[in-house]
Design an enzyme around this catalytic site. Structure first.
Site, PDB file in Angstrom:
ATOM      1  N   ASN A 226      -4.278   9.011   1.282  1.00  0.00           N
ATOM      2  CA  ASN A 226      -4.645   8.394   2.562  1.00  0.00           C
ATOM      3  C   ASN A 226      -4.944   9.410   3.656  1.00  0.00           C
ATOM      4  O   ASN A 226      -6.051   9.482   4.154  1.00  0.00           O
ATOM      5  CB  ASN A 226      -3.518   7.477   3.038  1.00  0.00           C
ATOM      6  CG  ASN A 226      -3.869   6.016   2.922  1.00  0.00           C
ATOM      7  OD1 ASN A 226      -4.784   5.644   2.206  1.00  0.00           O
ATOM      8  ND2 ASN A 226      -3.137   5.180   3.630  1.00  0.00           N
TER       9      ASN A 226
ATOM     10  N   TYR B  26      -3.540   4.657   9.450  1.00  0.00           N
ATOM     11  CA  TYR B  26      -3.233   5.221  10.760  1.00  0.00           C
ATOM     12  C   TYR B  26      -4.502   5.582  11.512  1.00  0.00           C
ATOM     13  O   TYR B  26      -4.600   5.433  12.735  1.00  0.00           O
ATOM     14  CB  TYR B  26      -2.337   6.452  10.566  1.00  0.00           C
ATOM     15  CG  TYR B  26      -1.558   6.899  11.781  1.00  0.00           C
ATOM     16  CD1 TYR B  26      -1.703   6.294  13.026  1.00  0.00           C
ATOM     17  CD2 TYR B  26      -0.668   7.964  11.687  1.00  0.00           C
ATOM     18  CE1 TYR B  26      -0.982   6.710  14.132  1.00  0.00           C
ATOM     19  CE2 TYR B  26       0.067   8.398  12.781  1.00  0.00           C
ATOM     20  CZ  TYR B  26      -0.104   7.772  14.000  1.00  0.00           C
ATOM     21  OH  TYR B  26       0.606   8.210  15.088  1.00  0.00           O
TER      22      TYR B  26
ATOM     23  N   ASP C 276      -1.189  13.639  21.087  1.00  0.00           N
ATOM     24  CA  ASP C 276       0.116  13.409  20.473  1.00  0.00           C
ATOM     25  C   ASP C 276       0.135  13.836  19.012  1.00  0.00           C
ATOM     26  O   ASP C 276       1.194  13.984  18.415  1.00  0.00           O
ATOM     27  CB  ASP C 276       0.497  11.926  20.561  1.00  0.00           C
ATOM     28  CG  ASP C 276       0.868  11.508  21.977  1.00  0.00           C
ATOM     29  OD1 ASP C 276       0.905  12.390  22.868  1.00  0.00           O
ATOM     30  OD2 ASP C 276       1.113  10.311  22.207  1.00  0.00           O
TER      31      ASP C 276
ATOM     32  N   SER D 118      -5.682   2.598  13.318  1.00  0.00           N
ATOM     33  CA  SER D 118      -4.791   2.292  14.437  1.00  0.00           C
ATOM     34  C   SER D 118      -5.018   3.236  15.614  1.00  0.00           C
ATOM     35  O   SER D 118      -4.803   2.856  16.768  1.00  0.00           O
ATOM     36  CB  SER D 118      -3.331   2.375  13.983  1.00  0.00           C
ATOM     37  OG  SER D 118      -3.059   1.438  12.960  1.00  0.00           O
TER      38      SER D 118
ATOM     39  N   THR E  92      -8.487   2.863   6.818  1.00  0.00           N
ATOM     40  CA  THR E  92      -7.948   1.579   7.267  1.00  0.00           C
ATOM     41  C   THR E  92      -6.459   1.671   7.597  1.00  0.00           C
ATOM     42  O   THR E  92      -5.821   0.648   7.853  1.00  0.00           O
ATOM     43  CB  THR E  92      -8.157   0.494   6.188  1.00  0.00           C
ATOM     44  OG1 THR E  92      -7.660   0.974   4.935  1.00  0.00           O
ATOM     45  CG2 THR E  92      -9.625   0.146   6.036  1.00  0.00           C
TER      46      THR E  92
ATOM     47  N   ASP F 284       0.814  -1.207   0.000  1.00  0.00           N
ATOM     48  CA  ASP F 284       0.000   0.000   0.000  1.00  0.00           C
ATOM     49  C   ASP F 284       0.852   1.264   0.000  1.00  0.00           C
ATOM     50  O   ASP F 284       0.467   2.280  -0.582  1.00  0.00           O
ATOM     51  CB  ASP F 284      -0.930   0.003   1.212  1.00  0.00           C
ATOM     52  CG  ASP F 284      -2.127  -0.930   1.022  1.00  0.00           C
ATOM     53  OD1 ASP F 284      -2.251  -1.509  -0.080  1.00  0.00           O
ATOM     54  OD2 ASP F 284      -2.927  -1.077   1.956  1.00  0.00           O
ATOM     55  N   GLY F 285       2.029   1.212   0.653  1.00  0.00           N
ATOM     56  CA  GLY F 285       2.915   2.376   0.652  1.00  0.00           C
ATOM     57  C   GLY F 285       3.367   2.745  -0.747  1.00  0.00           C
ATOM     58  O   GLY F 285       3.425   3.929  -1.107  1.00  0.00           O
TER      59      GLY F 285
END
Length: 285
Positions: free
Chosen positions: A142, A185, A172, A188, A183, A68-69
């Site tokens: 993204n 970061y 943060d 997450s 789907t 994906d990157g």
């Protein structure tokens, strides 16, 4: 499809064996193939590929070998070419790269026969309002993440929507995500998973220091402005904004960035009629 542009993540195909297998197969079937040139650059103590060659003017599709990157990098490369991209997954969990390497030949056959659909994915547009990059338009498929550079500290963010104050976060960092990036970061960090065909913005704090901070879902027509607040005792806070995990921009207290839906889209080739929810179910087991 007659002219294919291939982008390969050489860390996943170091000898280019899979790349040349696909290239040779396409050329045997009468297609023209151009391989993207790349150099390895250091970033955050690791080396990553940067693609240096221009996309040929008559290229009709971009085939991406990696994960994906690599798909995100490819989306940035072809953003002004208006050509679709398709991912051949050489990584682990791939939400964007839908073709498994074992099924690559069948996928190429369908591309050669123009047997596919194209799904347009919403992109984000980020514009810094201060500094040497002020006014420069940046795009992301993204997400745009604003987070601390190094030292462990709570950051203060002032959030505006359509130029009106919305809320303040102590966290943060902040994630502005597209549906495609939900789907990544965003997930997450506890944000919701969204069908990639949706047209919305997701604003998700990273490790917020309040128990009631949650993702805020906004319209595609909204403009989000993130202002970097002051640190403890009025000290300057230094943060960095990253677009799709790269293209870093340093920001400090008082700086602002405008983020909204872009007028650009990423065209993703779809070979499967499988629903997003069914694909998601398989990825999450």
């Amino acid at each position: 499809m007659k002219h294919f542009f291939i982008i390969t993540n050489t860390s996943k195909d170091p000898e280019l064996a899979e790349t040349y297998r696909i290239k040779d197969y396409l050329e045997e079937h009468g297609a023209e193939v151009t391989l993207a040139e790349q150099v390895m650059v250091s970033s955050d103590d690791e080396k990553k590929p940067r693609f240096t060659s221009d996309v040929p003017g008559d290229a009709e599709i971009c085939v991406v070998l990696g994960g994906d990157g690599t798909m995100l990098q490819a989306a940035a490369n072809v953003i002004d070419k208006n050509i679709p991209i398709i991912g051949v997954n050489l990584g682990r969990i791939g939400y964007l790269a839908e073709v498994d390497i074992d099924d690559a030949r069948n996928a190429m056959d369908r591309l050669l026969a123009n047997d596919f659909e194209i799904e347009e994915r919403m992109m984000l547009k980020g514009v810094l309002l201060q500094g040497e990059d002020a006014g420069k338009v940046n795009h992301a498929l993204n997400d745009i993440v604003i987070a601390r550079c190094s030292s462990i500290q709570v950051l203060n963010f002032n959030i505006f929507v359509n130029n009106m104050p919305l809320t303040q976060y102590q966290a943060d960092g902040i994630i502005l995500s597209s549906p495609t990036g939900s789907t990544g970061y965003n997930m997450s960090a506890g944000g919701p998973i969204v069908d990639p065909s949706a047209q919305i913005l997701l604003l998700t704090p990273i490790c917020p220091h309040t128990i009631n901070a949650r993702t805020i879902v906004l319209s595609e027509h909204d403009k989000v402005t993130v202002e970097i607040g002051e640190g403890r005792g009025g000290a300057d806070q230094i943060v960095e904004a990253t677009l799709d995990g790269s293209n870093r921009k340093i920001m400090k207290s008082g700086d602002r960035i405008d983020i909204c839906a872009s007028d650009k889209v990423t065209k993703i080739v779809k070979l499967s009629s499988e629903s997003f929810l069914n694909t998601l179910r398989k990825k999450l087991v």
